[in-house]
Design a protein around this motif. Structure first.
Motif, PDB file in Angstrom:
ATOM      1  N   LEU A 294       4.374   5.465  -5.598  1.00  0.00           N
ATOM      2  CA  LEU A 294       4.381   5.424  -7.055  1.00  0.00           C
ATOM      3  C   LEU A 294       3.314   6.358  -7.637  1.00  0.00           C
ATOM      4  O   LEU A 294       3.575   7.092  -8.596  1.00  0.00           O
ATOM      5  N   THR A 295       2.133   6.371  -7.038  1.00  0.00           N
ATOM      6  CA  THR A 295       1.066   7.256  -7.503  1.00  0.00           C
ATOM      7  C   THR A 295       1.456   8.718  -7.306  1.00  0.00           C
ATOM      8  O   THR A 295       1.254   9.556  -8.192  1.00  0.00           O
ATOM      9  N   GLY A 296       2.006   9.036  -6.148  1.00  0.00           N
ATOM     10  CA  GLY A 296       2.441  10.410  -5.881  1.00  0.00           C
ATOM     11  C   GLY A 296       3.514  10.873  -6.852  1.00  0.00           C
ATOM     12  O   GLY A 296       3.462  12.005  -7.357  1.00  0.00           O
TER      13      GLY A 296
ATOM     14  N   GLN B 100       0.836  -1.205   0.000  1.00  0.00           N
ATOM     15  CA  GLN B 100       0.000   0.000   0.000  1.00  0.00           C
ATOM     16  C   GLN B 100       0.878   1.265   0.000  1.00  0.00           C
ATOM     17  O   GLN B 100       0.621   2.200  -0.740  1.00  0.00           O
ATOM     18  N   TRP B 101       1.916   1.259   0.810  1.00  0.00           N
ATOM     19  CA  TRP B 101       2.800   2.416   0.873  1.00  0.00           C
ATOM     20  C   TRP B 101       3.555   2.590  -0.442  1.00  0.00           C
ATOM     21  O   TRP B 101       3.712   3.707  -0.946  1.00  0.00           O
ATOM     22  N   ARG B 102       4.030   1.482  -1.032  1.00  0.00           N
ATOM     23  CA  ARG B 102       4.745   1.563  -2.304  1.00  0.00           C
ATOM     24  C   ARG B 102       3.850   2.063  -3.429  1.00  0.00           C
ATOM     25  O   ARG B 102       4.265   2.853  -4.262  1.00  0.00           O
ATOM     26  N   LEU B 103       2.581   1.635  -3.452  1.00  0.00           N
ATOM     27  CA  LEU B 103       1.636   2.109  -4.457  1.00  0.00           C
ATOM     28  C   LEU B 103       1.340   3.601  -4.266  1.00  0.00           C
ATOM     29  O   LEU B 103       1.229   4.355  -5.237  1.00  0.00           O
ATOM     30  N   ALA B 104       1.212   4.030  -3.025  1.00  0.00           N
ATOM     31  CA  ALA B 104       0.983   5.451  -2.755  1.00  0.00           C
ATOM     32  C   ALA B 104       2.181   6.280  -3.215  1.00  0.00           C
ATOM     33  O   ALA B 104       2.012   7.358  -3.803  1.00  0.00           O
TER      34      ALA B 104
ATOM     35  N   ALA C 178       3.117  13.886  -9.574  1.00  0.00           N
ATOM     36  CA  ALA C 178       4.080  14.992  -9.564  1.00  0.00           C
ATOM     37  C   ALA C 178       4.743  15.144 -10.932  1.00  0.00           C
ATOM     38  O   ALA C 178       4.880  16.265 -11.447  1.00  0.00           O
ATOM     39  N   LEU C 179       5.126  14.050 -11.541  1.00  0.00           N
ATOM     40  CA  LEU C 179       5.738  14.096 -12.861  1.00  0.00           C
ATOM     41  C   LEU C 179       4.754  14.628 -13.900  1.00  0.00           C
ATOM     42  O   LEU C 179       5.119  15.436 -14.755  1.00  0.00           O
TER      43      LEU C 179
END
Length: 163
Positions: free
Chosen positions: A29-31, A23-27, A35-36
């Protein structure tokens, strides 16, 4: 030295990513993706807007230079040269001949340097040019348009306005 720094950096990133939940890794990656995307869209929008505004300014300055060329043609045809009665409307005005001789509008505080683009327009009597120029730490947008007074007299009207 550089190799040990890189190895420590890679290990730290690996521990940071692999030691976290999915869950933290997906958050993360999404962030990073958002941003990009924001950076990409913002820089594209800025570039397109800047290009559009510069193009609009060039069209306006070209129109003013063509309007001023009628008064300049009358003054040059009567051998008066440039006179203070020619309105430069908050800008700098100069006339360059095909041989490279420059006449500045009297009463101007700054001199308008002309380059090979303006001389080429005076010689070829076609097209127009636009460029950005710094004069006394003020940024100007400079345009030039052709002006033919007689068969043997070819000029370019150069007009600049602060950006």
């Amino acid at each position: 030295m550089i190799g040990s720094w890189w190895i420590r950096f890679r290990r730290g990133v690996t521990r940071l990513i692999s030691g976290q939940s999915l869950q933290w890794r997906l958050a993360l990656l999404t962030g990073l993706s958002v941003a990009l995307s924001v950076i990409l869209v913002g820089s594209t929008t800025f570039t397109v807007t800047r290009w559009s505004l510069t193009d609009q300014l060039d069209r306006e300055l070209t129109s003013v230079a063509q309007t001023a060329s009628a008064a300049v043609a009358t003054a040059l045809d009567s051998n008066e040269g440039l006179t203070a009665s020619i309105d430069a409307t908050n800008g700098l005005l100069a006339v360059v001949s095909a041989s490279g001789v420059v006449q500045q509008n009297p009463g101007q505080e700054q001199t308008l340097p002309v380059g090979p683009e303006e001389i080429a327009i005076a010689r070829l009597q076609s097209g127009s040019s636009a460029r950005t120029l710094d004069i006394d730490s003020v940024t100007y947008r400079v345009v030039s348009v052709p002006l033919r007074v007689s068969v043997d007299q070819s000029y370019a009207v150069v007009y600049a306005r602060p950006m």
